[in-house]
Design a protein around this motif. Structure first.
Motif, PDB file in Angstrom:
ATOM      1  N   ASN A  11      47.234  52.282  61.132  1.00 57.80           N
ATOM      2  CA  ASN A  11      45.875  52.807  61.186  1.00 57.80           C
ATOM      3  C   ASN A  11      44.939  52.155  60.174  1.00 57.80           C
ATOM      4  N   GLY A  12      45.430  51.120  59.501  1.00 58.31           N
ATOM      5  CA  GLY A  12      44.585  50.413  58.561  1.00 58.31           C
ATOM      6  C   GLY A  12      44.575  50.976  57.162  1.00 58.31           C
ATOM      7  N   GLU A  13      45.269  52.074  56.909  1.00 59.42           N
ATOM      8  CA  GLU A  13      45.262  52.641  55.564  1.00 59.42           C
ATOM      9  C   GLU A  13      46.156  51.822  54.639  1.00 59.42           C
ATOM     10  N   ALA A  14      45.626  51.535  53.442  1.00 57.97           N
ATOM     11  CA  ALA A  14      46.430  50.843  52.442  1.00 57.97           C
ATOM     12  C   ALA A  14      47.364  51.848  51.765  1.00 57.97           C
ATOM     13  N   HIS A  15      48.334  51.328  51.041  1.00 61.50           N
ATOM     14  CA  HIS A  15      49.255  52.204  50.327  1.00 61.50           C
ATOM     15  C   HIS A  15      48.504  53.080  49.332  1.00 61.50           C
ATOM     16  N   ALA A  16      48.986  54.339  49.169  1.00 56.71           N
ATOM     17  CA  ALA A  16      48.337  55.251  48.226  1.00 56.71           C
ATOM     18  C   ALA A  16      48.478  54.733  46.797  1.00 56.71           C
ATOM     19  N   ARG A  17      49.587  54.075  46.503  1.00 56.07           N
ATOM     20  CA  ARG A  17      49.797  53.514  45.170  1.00 56.07           C
ATOM     21  C   ARG A  17      50.280  52.083  45.335  1.00 56.07           C
ATOM     22  N   TYR A  18      49.686  51.191  44.584  1.00 52.69           N
ATOM     23  CA  TYR A  18      50.058  49.781  44.671  1.00 52.69           C
ATOM     24  C   TYR A  18      51.174  49.472  43.676  1.00 52.69           C
ATOM     25  N   THR A  19      52.205  48.807  44.154  1.00 57.13           N
ATOM     26  CA  THR A  19      53.276  48.355  43.285  1.00 57.13           C
ATOM     27  C   THR A  19      52.709  47.376  42.251  1.00 57.13           C
ATOM     28  N   PRO A  20      53.100  47.494  40.970  1.00 57.23           N
ATOM     29  CA  PRO A  20      52.600  46.550  39.962  1.00 57.23           C
ATOM     30  C   PRO A  20      52.801  45.101  40.407  1.00 57.23           C
ATOM     31  N   GLY A  21      51.731  44.311  40.273  1.00 57.31           N
ATOM     32  CA  GLY A  21      51.738  42.917  40.707  1.00 57.31           C
ATOM     33  C   GLY A  21      51.106  42.694  42.057  1.00 57.31           C
ATOM     34  N   SER A 124      42.282  34.833  32.549  1.00 55.07           N
ATOM     35  CA  SER A 124      42.418  33.557  33.242  1.00 55.07           C
ATOM     36  C   SER A 124      43.802  32.995  32.959  1.00 55.07           C
ATOM     37  N   ASP A 125      44.361  32.328  33.943  1.00 57.24           N
ATOM     38  CA  ASP A 125      45.685  31.736  33.771  1.00 57.24           C
ATOM     39  C   ASP A 125      45.569  30.434  32.972  1.00 57.24           C
ATOM     40  N   PRO A 126      46.676  29.787  32.634  1.00 55.49           N
ATOM     41  CA  PRO A 126      46.594  28.575  31.800  1.00 55.49           C
ATOM     42  C   PRO A 126      45.781  27.442  32.414  1.00 55.49           C
ATOM     43  N   SER A 127      45.591  27.443  33.735  1.00 55.70           N
ATOM     44  CA  SER A 127      44.777  26.406  34.369  1.00 55.70           C
ATOM     45  C   SER A 127      43.298  26.772  34.406  1.00 55.70           C
ATOM     46  N   GLY A 128      42.966  28.012  34.047  1.00 55.13           N
ATOM     47  CA  GLY A 128      41.578  28.440  34.006  1.00 55.13           C
ATOM     48  C   GLY A 128      41.137  29.340  35.135  1.00 55.13           C
ATOM     49  N   ALA A 129      42.002  29.633  36.117  1.00 55.27           N
ATOM     50  CA  ALA A 129      41.638  30.502  37.236  1.00 55.27           C
ATOM     51  C   ALA A 129      41.526  31.946  36.765  1.00 55.27           C
ATOM     52  N   VAL A 130      40.452  32.614  37.172  1.00 55.64           N
ATOM     53  CA  VAL A 130      40.153  33.970  36.718  1.00 55.64           C
ATOM     54  C   VAL A 130      40.761  34.998  37.667  1.00 55.64           C
ATOM     55  N   PHE A 131      41.336  36.050  37.098  1.00 52.05           N
ATOM     56  CA  PHE A 131      41.860  37.168  37.880  1.00 52.05           C
ATOM     57  C   PHE A 131      41.723  38.447  37.058  1.00 52.05           C
ATOM     58  N   GLY A 132      41.843  39.577  37.714  1.00 54.19           N
ATOM     59  CA  GLY A 132      41.747  40.855  37.039  1.00 54.19           C
ATOM     60  C   GLY A 132      43.071  41.599  37.067  1.00 54.19           C
ATOM     61  N   VAL A 133      43.200  42.564  36.165  1.00 49.36           N
ATOM     62  CA  VAL A 133      44.346  43.470  36.122  1.00 49.36           C
ATOM     63  C   VAL A 133      43.797  44.892  36.171  1.00 49.36           C
ATOM     64  N   TRP A 134      44.363  45.725  37.018  1.00 51.00           N
ATOM     65  CA  TRP A 134      43.836  47.071  37.219  1.00 51.00           C
ATOM     66  C   TRP A 134      44.928  48.117  37.044  1.00 51.00           C
ATOM     67  N   GLN A 135      44.672  49.075  36.145  1.00 50.74           N
ATOM     68  CA  GLN A 135      45.535  50.237  35.952  1.00 50.74           C
ATOM     69  C   GLN A 135      44.805  51.430  36.545  1.00 50.74           C
ATOM     70  N   ALA A 136      45.292  51.925  37.660  1.00 47.46           N
ATOM     71  CA  ALA A 136      44.560  52.924  38.432  1.00 47.46           C
ATOM     72  C   ALA A 136      44.603  54.301  37.777  1.00 47.46           C
ATOM     73  N   ALA A 137      43.483  55.015  37.911  1.00 47.00           N
ATOM     74  CA  ALA A 137      43.408  56.429  37.588  1.00 47.00           C
ATOM     75  C   ALA A 137      42.800  57.109  38.822  1.00 47.00           C
ATOM     76  N   ALA A 138      41.521  57.485  38.767  1.00 49.63           N
ATOM     77  CA  ALA A 138      40.881  58.086  39.937  1.00 49.63           C
ATOM     78  C   ALA A 138      40.730  57.074  41.080  1.00 49.63           C
ATOM     79  N   HIS A 139      40.486  55.814  40.728  1.00 47.45           N
ATOM     80  CA  HIS A 139      40.319  54.765  41.735  1.00 47.45           C
ATOM     81  C   HIS A 139      41.609  53.972  41.850  1.00 47.45           C
ATOM     82  N   ARG A 140      42.296  54.100  42.999  1.00 45.88           N
ATOM     83  CA  ARG A 140      43.586  53.431  43.173  1.00 45.88           C
ATOM     84  C   ARG A 140      43.440  51.984  43.592  1.00 45.88           C
ATOM     85  N   GLY A 141      42.315  51.648  44.237  1.00 46.26           N
ATOM     86  CA  GLY A 141      42.104  50.291  44.715  1.00 46.26           C
ATOM     87  C   GLY A 141      41.611  50.307  46.143  1.00 46.26           C
ATOM     88  N   THR A 142      41.789  49.183  46.831  1.00 48.20           N
ATOM     89  CA  THR A 142      41.351  49.069  48.210  1.00 48.20           C
ATOM     90  C   THR A 142      42.048  50.120  49.067  1.00 48.20           C
TER      91      THR A 142
END
Length: 267
Positions: A11-21, A124-142
């Protein structure tokens, strides 16, 4: 690229909790938030509502009432490339940020609280690419996946795959699965036996104005129609639509230059 299998139910619903990583969110910082909302709202059918203002004006994009992405305003004094940034889930963003630093990455923002939504860091990783890290509370993610207008896949475009893959494997615990090919440098990052992201080594084909960067693929009903709409809305086409092993793909930009890919069914 490969498929982000296991990211959504029927039905298109994402997981309620995302596995770390696991990629759990994608966000875009721009100069003109209102114009960007109009572009993506027209392209993907997104609606918008205000989000945490810890980092300035910010809205969350909604599809069928469920959160799918974020758009914020880049501070006027920050001259950074306009780019979609994937966020990877973490149970302890402070510990993950420290691991990033110890493994040769750079901590750009945070860790800091985004009001009651959760806690984040931008790295950013050692090559310079930017990424984020998210620790969920009220907002779990997508909150929705597998339907048009949602992120389908995240792929790192970098010089070569193996060395930076070691960084991500150490930080997030991925297993690596390389594509065996003499002329194609690609590997897939797996968690619990399923693919969650890819790394594509493209050598000197990287754009000089960007360098290594993460690319988000968004699902669309018809890639060619979506490309036409991108052009009509003021975006640009970087790579025309073509059929690949996982669908019909085109690489485009929005009016501010943020690169992303469109993924639809093959013709």
């Amino acid at each position: 690229m490969t498929e982000a299998r296991g990211s959504a139910g029927g039905n298109g619903e994402a997981h309620a909790r995302y596995t770390p990583g696991t990629p759990c969110w994608v966000s875009l910082m721009v100069h003109g938030v209102a114009a960007t909302q109009e572009f993506y709202g027209s392209l993907f059918g997104w609606k918008f509502r205000p989000g945490p203002r810890r980092l300035g004006p910010y809205v969350r994009a909604l599809l069928d009432g469920r959160e799918v992405a974020g758009i914020g305003r880049l501070p006027p004094d920050r001259h950074l490339p306009i780019a979609w940034t994937p966020y990877f889930a973490s149970d302890d963003v402070d510990q993950t940020a420290e691991t990033v630093r110890l493994c040769g990455g750079t901590l750009g923002v945070g860790p800091l609280d985004a009001e009651e939504a959760g806690r984040l860091a931008i790295c950013s990783d050692p090559s310079g690419a930017v990424f984020g890290v998210w620790q969920a509370a009220a907002h779990r993610g997508t909150g929705i996946a597998g339907v048009p207008g949602t992120p389908a896949w995240h792929e790192l475009r970098t010089f070569e795959s193996e060395s930076v893959a070691k960084f991500y494997a150490t930080v997030f615990g991925y297993e690596k699965e390389p594509v065996v090919s003499a002329d194609y440098d690609y590997l897939t990052l797996h968690l619990d036996g399923r693919p969650v992201a890819g790394i594509h080594g493209v050598g000197n084909s990287l754009p000089r104005d960007r360098g290594p960067h993460w690319m988000t693929y968004f699902t669309v009903t018809d890639t060619d129609d979506a490309v036409d709409q991108v052009l009509h809305l003021g975006g640009q086409v970087l790579a025309p639509a073509r059929d690949g092993s996982h669908g019909r793909v085109a690489t485009v930009t929005d009016p501010e230059g943020a690169r992303f890919a469109l993924l639809g069914s093959p013709r």
